[in-house]
Design an enzyme around this catalytic site. Structure first.
Site, mmCIF file in Angstrom:
data_model
loop_
_atom_site.group_PDB
_atom_site.id
_atom_site.type_symbol
_atom_site.label_atom_id
_atom_site.label_comp_id
_atom_site.label_asym_id
_atom_site.label_seq_id
_atom_site.Cartn_x
_atom_site.Cartn_y
_atom_site.Cartn_z
ATOM 1 N N SER A 192 8.808 -9.570 -30.843
ATOM 2 C CA SER A 192 8.662 -8.782 -29.626
ATOM 3 C C SER A 192 7.402 -7.919 -29.677
ATOM 4 O O SER A 192 6.306 -8.432 -29.817
ATOM 5 C CB SER A 192 9.930 -7.941 -29.417
ATOM 6 N N ASP A 252 12.990 -13.053 -26.003
ATOM 7 C CA ASP A 252 12.620 -12.054 -26.994
ATOM 8 C C ASP A 252 13.068 -12.414 -28.415
ATOM 9 O O ASP A 252 14.245 -12.667 -28.670
ATOM 10 C CB ASP A 252 13.272 -10.729 -26.577
#
Length: 261
Positions: A40, A152
């Site tokens: 991320s 993510d």
């Protein structure tokens, strides 16, 4: 013989800018990073650095970073944001390179939305890989790569220590910026999603624990993971935590060398 040192940069939204302070402190103390794994926000910061951006340039980018840079709303289907603006940002500041062309080897983690598995990108289009890694579920439209949908990386691996080891690191410094704190400032669907993910990831890390040789946890709980402000203060916390742990880092590296003698 010196160990190959890997840096595992975790998720954390805006708090992830603390990774810059970590990089600066390590560099200033002469610690060479041989590989980087990122999830991320850690993938974003790690990719910019590994592609060849200097720390001075990255500090300038951080100071001028605004949320409006990636707000490209679309009709909600699989997400509110198309993500094309942030992908262009990534492409520009990674010099339009593929991951295998980076100055420092990198592994960018993402989550396969179809089967829940972790995907580690080490080659191919950097902008696509990082865009996949930062695709907060429900906020960004998932990224389609080779017929699979990715979201993510922090969903399955908040601090990707194992990825750094897979890249060949003998000694891994993990950085966790996303530790959950009680927050009553929940006013929008964006807040609900981010808060829920923070809770889920915190439970995951508490259950398994990132197996880093050194784990840095910058004190960024006072800052919102959702609001891209106070960035300089966040960066400073990353540097402060790294300097605080520097004696332990050097001692642990020496212990590793001693065992190899």
């Amino acid at each position: 013989m010196n160990p190959s040192i890997g840096l595992a940069l975790g998720s954390g939204g805006a708090r992830g800018f603390a990774h810059l302070g970590v990089l600066k402190a390590l560099t200033d103390k002469g610690i060479v990073i041989d590989c980087i794994a990122g999830s991320s926000m850690g993938a974003l910061v790690g990719a910019l650095y590994a592609s060849g951006q200097g720390l001075d340039s990255l500090y300038q980018l951080a100071r001028t970073f605004k949320r409006k840079y990636f707000l490209d709303f679309t009709l909600p289907n699989m997400g509110f944001l198309q993500g094309e603006r942030i992908k262009e940002y990534i492409r520009l500041f990674t010099f339009n390179k593929n991951l295998e062309q980076f100055d420092i080897p990198i592994g960018v983690t993402a989550t396969n939305l179809f089967d829940g598995s972790k995907k580690v990108f080490t080659e191919g289009n950097a902008a696509d890989a990082v865009r996949a890694s930062i695709s907060i579920p429900g906020i960004f439209i998932p990224v389609s790569i080779d017929g699979q949908l990715f979201v993510d990386g922090g969903v399955v691996d908040r601090v990707p220590v194992s990825v750094a080891k897979e890249l060949g690191a003998d000694f891994v410094i993990g950085v966790d910026c996303a530790h959950f704190t009680i927050n009553t400032d929940v006013d929008s669907i964006y807040d609900v999603i981010i808060q829920s993910i923070d809770i889920m990831q915190d439970e995951l890390v508490n259950a398994t624990g990132p197996q880093a040789d050194i784990l840095l946890k910058p004190n960024v709980s006072a800052f919102s993971s959702r609001a891209f402000k106070d960035i300089e203060a966040i960066v400073d916390e990353g540097e402060r935590e790294t300097l605080r742990k520097m004696p332990e880092i050097f001692r642990s590296i020496e212990d590793w060398k001693e065992k190899k003698r």
